[in-house]
Scaffold this motif. Structure first.
Motif, mmCIF file in Angstrom:
data_model
loop_
_atom_site.group_PDB
_atom_site.id
_atom_site.type_symbol
_atom_site.label_atom_id
_atom_site.label_comp_id
_atom_site.label_asym_id
_atom_site.label_seq_id
_atom_site.Cartn_x
_atom_site.Cartn_y
_atom_site.Cartn_z
ATOM 1 N N GLN A 109 0.967 -1.380 -0.073
ATOM 2 C CA GLN A 109 0.003 -0.035 -0.126
ATOM 3 C C GLN A 109 0.779 1.249 0.041
ATOM 4 O OE1 GLN A 109 -3.373 -0.104 -0.183
ATOM 5 N NE2 GLN A 109 -3.132 -2.514 -0.484
ATOM 6 N N SER A 110 2.047 1.087 0.621
ATOM 7 C CA SER A 110 2.799 2.460 0.836
ATOM 8 C C SER A 110 4.386 1.979 0.890
ATOM 9 C CB SER A 110 2.489 3.501 1.657
ATOM 10 O OG SER A 110 2.511 2.898 3.161
ATOM 11 N N VAL A 111 5.191 2.788 0.497
ATOM 12 C CA VAL A 111 6.633 2.191 0.864
ATOM 13 C C VAL A 111 7.301 3.601 1.450
ATOM 14 C CG1 VAL A 111 8.774 1.619 -0.119
ATOM 15 C CG2 VAL A 111 6.564 1.269 -1.262
ATOM 16 N N ARG A 112 8.022 3.257 2.565
ATOM 17 C CA ARG A 112 8.606 4.425 3.379
ATOM 18 C C ARG A 112 10.308 4.103 3.780
ATOM 19 N NH1 ARG A 112 6.492 4.174 8.591
ATOM 20 N NH2 ARG A 112 5.640 2.114 8.138
ATOM 21 N N LEU A 113 11.040 5.148 3.781
ATOM 22 C CA LEU A 113 12.430 5.010 4.065
ATOM 23 C C LEU A 113 12.776 5.719 5.270
ATOM 24 C CD1 LEU A 113 15.238 5.433 1.777
ATOM 25 C CD2 LEU A 113 15.491 6.288 3.909
ATOM 26 N N THR A 114 13.128 5.059 6.250
ATOM 27 C CA THR A 114 13.526 5.712 7.690
ATOM 28 C C THR A 114 14.933 5.560 7.969
ATOM 29 O OG1 THR A 114 12.843 3.715 8.718
ATOM 30 C CG2 THR A 114 11.176 5.110 8.463
ATOM 31 N N ALA A 145 19.987 2.577 6.233
ATOM 32 C CA ALA A 145 18.634 2.996 6.383
ATOM 33 C C ALA A 145 17.699 1.851 6.360
ATOM 34 C CB ALA A 145 18.203 4.028 5.344
ATOM 35 N N ALA A 146 16.470 1.937 6.698
ATOM 36 C CA ALA A 146 15.506 0.977 6.594
ATOM 37 C C ALA A 146 14.289 1.321 5.671
ATOM 38 C CB ALA A 146 14.951 0.789 7.989
ATOM 39 N N LEU A 147 13.904 0.177 4.930
ATOM 40 C CA LEU A 147 12.921 0.233 4.060
ATOM 41 C C LEU A 147 11.497 -0.440 4.565
ATOM 42 C CD1 LEU A 147 12.292 1.509 1.192
ATOM 43 C CD2 LEU A 147 12.762 -0.754 0.305
ATOM 44 N N ARG A 148 10.365 0.367 4.707
ATOM 45 C CA ARG A 148 9.369 -0.180 5.306
ATOM 46 C C ARG A 148 8.151 -0.246 4.100
ATOM 47 N NH1 ARG A 148 10.363 -0.330 10.703
ATOM 48 N NH2 ARG A 148 12.260 1.002 11.425
ATOM 49 N N LEU A 149 7.822 -1.282 4.229
ATOM 50 C CA LEU A 149 6.505 -1.581 3.079
ATOM 51 C C LEU A 149 5.314 -1.962 3.982
ATOM 52 C CD1 LEU A 149 9.145 -2.601 1.746
ATOM 53 C CD2 LEU A 149 7.744 -3.823 0.075
ATOM 54 N N ALA A 205 18.782 1.839 -0.558
ATOM 55 C CA ALA A 205 17.393 1.983 0.029
ATOM 56 C C ALA A 205 16.675 3.000 -0.948
ATOM 57 C CB ALA A 205 17.555 2.156 1.671
ATOM 58 N N ALA A 206 17.187 4.212 -1.108
ATOM 59 C CA ALA A 206 16.715 5.051 -1.809
ATOM 60 C C ALA A 206 16.146 4.483 -3.467
ATOM 61 C CB ALA A 206 17.450 6.588 -2.012
ATOM 62 N N GLU A 207 17.219 3.754 -3.819
ATOM 63 C CA GLU A 207 16.739 3.129 -5.464
ATOM 64 C C GLU A 207 15.634 2.076 -5.102
ATOM 65 O OE1 GLU A 207 20.445 1.876 -6.709
ATOM 66 O OE2 GLU A 207 21.405 3.574 -7.044
ATOM 67 N N LEU A 208 15.761 1.259 -4.028
ATOM 68 C CA LEU A 208 14.733 0.204 -3.745
ATOM 69 C C LEU A 208 13.289 0.914 -3.448
ATOM 70 C CD1 LEU A 208 16.238 -2.297 -1.182
ATOM 71 C CD2 LEU A 208 15.487 -2.648 -3.547
ATOM 72 N N LEU A 209 13.329 2.161 -3.080
ATOM 73 C CA LEU A 209 12.009 2.873 -2.651
ATOM 74 C C LEU A 209 11.377 3.326 -4.129
ATOM 75 C CD1 LEU A 209 10.415 4.323 -0.613
ATOM 76 C CD2 LEU A 209 11.898 6.441 -0.976
ATOM 77 N N ARG A 210 12.202 3.833 -4.748
ATOM 78 C CA ARG A 210 11.529 4.445 -6.183
ATOM 79 C C ARG A 210 11.114 3.108 -6.977
ATOM 80 N NH1 ARG A 210 16.022 8.056 -5.449
ATOM 81 N NH2 ARG A 210 17.471 6.488 -6.779
ATOM 82 N N ALA A 211 12.185 2.107 -7.050
ATOM 83 C CA ALA A 211 11.842 0.880 -7.874
ATOM 84 C C ALA A 211 10.032 0.142 -7.421
ATOM 85 C CB ALA A 211 12.709 0.071 -7.982
ATOM 86 N N ALA A 261 8.007 1.616 -5.608
ATOM 87 C CA ALA A 261 6.716 2.237 -5.862
ATOM 88 C C ALA A 261 6.287 2.010 -7.176
ATOM 89 C CB ALA A 261 6.831 3.638 -5.563
ATOM 90 N N ASP A 262 7.039 1.845 -8.106
ATOM 91 C CA ASP A 262 6.902 1.605 -9.622
ATOM 92 C C ASP A 262 6.162 0.027 -9.535
ATOM 93 O OD1 ASP A 262 7.405 4.137 -10.293
ATOM 94 O OD2 ASP A 262 9.540 3.471 -10.839
ATOM 95 N N ARG A 263 6.899 -0.861 -9.057
ATOM 96 C CA ARG A 263 6.505 -2.381 -9.010
ATOM 97 C C ARG A 263 5.094 -2.225 -8.411
ATOM 98 N NH1 ARG A 263 12.150 -3.340 -8.207
ATOM 99 N NH2 ARG A 263 11.925 -2.944 -6.215
ATOM 100 N N SER A 264 4.619 -1.514 -7.342
ATOM 101 C CA SER A 264 3.472 -1.654 -6.635
ATOM 102 C C SER A 264 2.430 -1.374 -7.420
ATOM 103 C CB SER A 264 3.574 -1.142 -5.429
ATOM 104 O OG SER A 264 4.354 -1.865 -4.528
ATOM 105 N N ARG A 265 2.744 -0.011 -8.178
ATOM 106 C CA ARG A 265 1.594 0.433 -9.086
ATOM 107 C C ARG A 265 1.203 -0.661 -10.269
ATOM 108 N NH1 ARG A 265 4.262 5.373 -7.977
ATOM 109 N NH2 ARG A 265 5.524 4.982 -9.753
ATOM 110 N N THR A 266 2.161 -1.067 -10.725
ATOM 111 C CA THR A 266 2.088 -2.091 -11.985
ATOM 112 C C THR A 266 1.366 -3.385 -11.531
ATOM 113 O OG1 THR A 266 4.239 -1.289 -12.924
ATOM 114 C CG2 THR A 266 3.233 -3.123 -13.866
ATOM 115 N N GLY A 267 1.836 -3.919 -10.029
ATOM 116 C CA GLY A 267 1.257 -4.992 -9.826
ATOM 117 C C GLY A 267 -0.395 -4.809 -9.472
#
Length: 450
Positions: A384-389, A400-404, A422-428, A430-436
């Motif tokens: 539903q959402s992706v966050r970087l903390t 950093a930590a990536l939270r889904l 982590a920043a690259e995983l965050l952007r990627a 978000a795209d994968r979730s929209r497509t999914g």
């Protein structure tokens, strides 16, 4: 010659308000009659000193009169609560009317049903009755019908599932319960050995022995020892024999309305894991299970309390069950996980080696834990959402930590990732979730008959 119409054809369909209301099984008042007595027992346990003082002042005659009043009053309460409880199935909803003094009517939309489970406590099995529990999308608490005759409960469950799947009301009775094919069974011996190889029951048992003994040595107060020992003994039982009784003869079957789960030694439970509602799957591997290749599979289901898919099974069998509940999703192998950077040990000593991340075409996987390894797998479409903390100390060491966040109000966390990674995983992600989500199939109960 023209055939005459039947009277019911001329009259047309019956109005929605003319549905037949039904009552629960006649044994229900016996179960509900315990409510007033349970209130008194709860008060006595809550304040034992006051209860003892009150009982000391009562004579035998007073106690007999009290029981003569309490027992009929409890019986009358049970009867009236049963008498004023009705349920009915309409074309679009299940109505449950309850309440002796304050009336409550629950309108459960059939298209919002996501699980209909049958549970049979030991005494209910002896009486030939069962409890029907309903999981509804968006409801925090399960509605239930307790108790129904065992055959009536199964027939009503099949009818509700058929109507939830979109079958016409006049044919829902004929559909019946979808047949199930067994795909996994946990033998009792494997379950018992797995519990013995788990550290928590032994730790709780040790605490249940050591803590009361220490308190007795320090205080010499029996009530203090009982107050500390009883919860610890209960926890040790729940984590060992209690789990064995609950998860005994665990069987997973596959049917059109989802995966069926049957288990229980004393209380038998028949659950359904609805298709499309599973948000996260977790594979748990305690240290002593790994040589045997055993895993435990846990679930996070949106709006449902179902949390265990497989209590213990060989890894290959568990992955086969996961593939059926999450079609197209594969569990990553150990070599597919990217480890945490070495500088992560300044944030999490020793345990930093256990953290890892793997991303496939269909799912995101995060791994953690050395003694009790845990692999969390979430399909891209369920994110539903992706966050970087990143905390102050993590910023110093550039991790950093990536939270889904998923639809089951749960979070899958990938800790100790390189900050840039982590920043690259965050952007990627978000795209994968929209497509999914765009390509995901709609959630349905079962396929309609052709």
């Amino acid at each position: 010659m023209t055939a005459a119409r039947a009277p019911e054809d001329v009259a047309g369909p019956a109005p929605a308000d003319a549905v037949r209301e039904r009552r629960l099984h006649p044994v229900t008042p016996l179960r509900r009659a315990w409510a007033p007595i349970a209130v008194l027992l709860g008060w006595a346990v809550h304040d034992m000193d006051q209860a003892q003082r009150q009982l000391a002042h009562l004579t035998g005659t007073t106690l007999a009169i009290g029981l003569a009043v309490l027992v009929p009053a409890a019986a009358l309460y049970g009867f009236l609560s049963w008498w004023f409880t009705h349920f009915a199935v309409t074309d679009t909803e299940l109505r449950i009317r309850t309440g002796l003094l304050f009336r409550r009517t629950a309108h459960i939309r059939l298209d919002r049903l996501q699980a209909v489970d049958i549970t049979q406590p030991l005494l209910a099995r002896l009486a030939g009755v069962a409890k029907l529990k309903l999981d509804v999308v968006g409801a925090d608490k399960k509605d239930e019908l307790s108790y129904l005759g065992e055959g009536e409960a199964r027939a009503l469950r099949a009818e509700l599932l058929a109507r939830a799947a979109g079958f016409a009301p006049e044919t829902a009775h004929e559909v019946g319960e979808a047949p199930a094919r067994q795909i996994l069974r946990t033998p009792p011996r494997m379950l018992a050995v797995s519990l013995l190889l788990t550290g928590m029951p032994w730790a709780m048992l040790l605490a249940a022995i050591a803590v009361p003994a220490f308190l007795w040595f320090v205080t010499h107060n029996l009530w203090t020892v009982i107050a500390a020992g009883v919860p610890l003994a209960g926890g040790a039982f729940t984590n060992s024999a209690g789990r064995f009784i609950k998860e005994y003869d665990w069987t997973v079957g596959e049917s059109q309305d989802g995966l069926r789960i049957d288990h229980g030694l004393l209380d038998q439970v028949h659950e359904t894991v609805p298709p499309g509602r599973v948000q996260t799957v977790c594979l748990v591997e305690p240290l002593l299970w790994r040589r045997r290749g055993w895993v435990r599979v846990e679930l996070h289901v949106a709006g449902s309390a179902n949390s265990v898919l497989v209590p213990v099974a060989p890894r290959g069998h568990a992955e086969d069950v996961i593939a059926r509940i999450l079609p197209g999703v594969e569990v990553p192998k150990a070599g597919d996980f990217a480890p945490a950077p070495r500088r992560g040990h300044w944030c999490v000593p020793i345990w930093w080696r256990a953290y890892g991340v793997a991303v496939t075409e269909t799912a995101f996987a995060a791994r953690e834990g050395l003694l009790r390894r845990r692999l969390s797998l979430v399909p891209h479409a369920k994110v539903q959402s992706v966050r970087l903390t990143q905390g102050p100390w993590e910023r110093v060491w550039r991790v950093a930590a990536l939270r889904l966040d998923t639809g089951a109000d749960k979070t899958v966390t990938a800790r100790l990732r390189d900050a840039q990674e982590a920043a690259e995983l965050l952007r990627a992600q978000a795209d994968r979730s929209r497509t999914g989500r765009r390509e995901a199939r709609p959630d349905r109960w079962m396929s309609k008959a052709p």
